[in-house]
Structures are given as C-alpha cells and as structure tokens.
Write an enzyme that holds these catalytic residues in place. Structure first.
Site, PDB file in Angstrom:
ATOM      1  N   ALA A  87     -76.493  27.366  85.936  1.00  0.00           N
ATOM      2  CA  ALA A  87     -76.770  27.201  84.656  1.00  0.00           C
ATOM      3  C   ALA A  87     -77.997  25.932  84.642  1.00  0.00           C
ATOM      4  CB  ALA A  87     -75.705  26.974  83.626  1.00  0.00           C
ATOM      5  N   ASP A  88     -78.772  25.849  83.797  1.00  0.00           N
ATOM      6  CA  ASP A  88     -79.795  24.885  83.789  1.00  0.00           C
ATOM      7  C   ASP A  88     -80.106  24.852  82.120  1.00  0.00           C
ATOM      8  OD1 ASP A  88     -81.501  23.073  85.873  1.00  0.00           O
ATOM      9  OD2 ASP A  88     -82.643  23.512  83.860  1.00  0.00           O
ATOM     10  N   THR A  89     -80.206  23.599  81.654  1.00  0.00           N
ATOM     11  CA  THR A  89     -80.495  23.271  80.347  1.00  0.00           C
ATOM     12  C   THR A  89     -81.713  22.294  80.290  1.00  0.00           C
ATOM     13  OG1 THR A  89     -78.194  23.229  79.735  1.00  0.00           O
ATOM     14  CG2 THR A  89     -79.636  22.150  78.035  1.00  0.00           C
TER      15      THR A  89
END
Length: 211
Positions: A87-89
């Site tokens: 995941a990456d934000t």
C-alpha cells in the site's frame, strides 16, 4: 488451507487498521527503492503499492529458495498459499503531490497551503495472491478521498507542528490525531486517509478466500 497474509508496510497505522478488522497477518518490509514513472495520482499509488508488494514477494521467494538445496533463483512458484499486500498513500493539492515535510518550517508551509481548501488523498492497494501451485494473481487499485481542512490561524498551525505529529506524514498531518480538530469534512473513506482502505481491502481478501 488458510492462506498466510503478509503486509508489506512499515506503517504502524496500517498495521493497526488491519489488526482492527480481525485479520491475522505478518509484517515484512522491503528496503528496495521505489521510483514511479506515472504522472496521474491514481496511477502513481497503484504503481508504488505494486512495487512494494512485488519487492516483498521477491525477497520472500528468495528466502524460500535459499532454504532449498542449490540456492536456486527466485520464482513465483516458491511461494504458495500466500497473500502479499502492498500500500502507498499520497496527498494531492490541485495537481501537486505533497510528501512528508523535510522539517518543521516545511510542515508549516504545507499546512498553510491546505487550510481553508479541499485536497485529495489517494491510497493504492496491491494484493498478490499466490495459489497452492504458486500461480500468482495480481489485484491492484486506487482509492481516493476528498478532504476539506478548515481555516487555521498561524498560531494553530505552529502549535500543531510543535507536537511533531506532522513530521512523518504525507501532507504534514494525521487525520486520526490532534489534527482532527481542523477537518471540516471528508467525502469518501476515512480510513483511506489514515493509510489503508480496510473495507475495500477486506472485501478483496474475502473474494480470494484469504479471510
């Protein structure tokens, strides 16, 4: 047979969120550098989350291979009945990506720009589903949330920055902490802004039989 679930993230917030919904998982973090080529925010987070998951899977496969005679090269077939999550934000103001601040003054600058305006938070999720024969299925998607920050005084901005809370966060704020006092409204998934759209992810894990 129950699948092994691995979260490829160093973020304590993502760990807390995944544990909060009752998913049993391990944490594995890759130290490989991730450089994206995309220019559209939704594509950037998809690319970064997939790189994180693939890097963890590669290292995991390498470890399994190392434990076998002859130290063969990594292949997907090394990994069976395992799910790897990446995941990456990112925070986007207009067309500009706001990363983590380099120092307190940078955090003040970012928050000054955000206050009284709407911005977007995108989280990319990548799920690598390795079957019993090692065959890999890739599920990769972005989730976006609109966030509106109320107008803040300079004193309020500096007081928040002095807590050090913004210094390790994209956009210089954490919606789940003291900064909640300044969130006017959101349109979309709150947990996506924290760092992991757990409802969407849970549906994905349920669909592939991992939970």
């Amino acid at each position: 047979m129950k699948k092994r679930i691995i979260l490829g993230s160093a973020s304590p917030r993502r760990r807390e969120l995944l544990a909060q919904i009752g998913v049993e998982f391990e944490v594995r973090v890759s130290e490989k550098e991730e450089i994206y080529k995309s220019s559209v925010p939704e594509d950037i987070v998809k690319e970064l989350s997939l790189m994180k998951a693939e890097n963890v899977a590669s290292e995991l496969g390498g470890d399994i291979a190392d434990n076998r005679a002859g130290n063969p090269p990594y292949s997907d077939s090394c990994i069976k009945d395992t799910v790897v999550i990446g995941a990456d934000t990112i925070v986007v103001l207009e067309d500009e990506i706001l990363g983590k601040p380099v120092d307190e003054e940078d955090a003040v600058h970012m928050l000054t720009r955000l206050q009284g305006r709407e911005h977007r938070v995108y989280t990319g999720v990548a799920v690598l589903d390795f079957g019993p024969d090692g065959e890999k299925t890739v599920i990769n998607y972005p989730v976006g949330t609109k966030v509106y920050v109320n107008a803040m005084t300079e004193e309020e901005i500096r007081a928040y920055v002095e807590t050090k809370d913004p210094l390790d966060k994209a956009g210089s704020y954490g919606i789940q902490g003291r900064f909640a006092a300044y969130i006017g409204r959101i349109d979309g998934d709150y947990y996506n802004v924290v760092g992991l759209p757990v409802s969407r992810l849970y549906r994905t894990l349920r669909e592939i039989g991992a939970v």
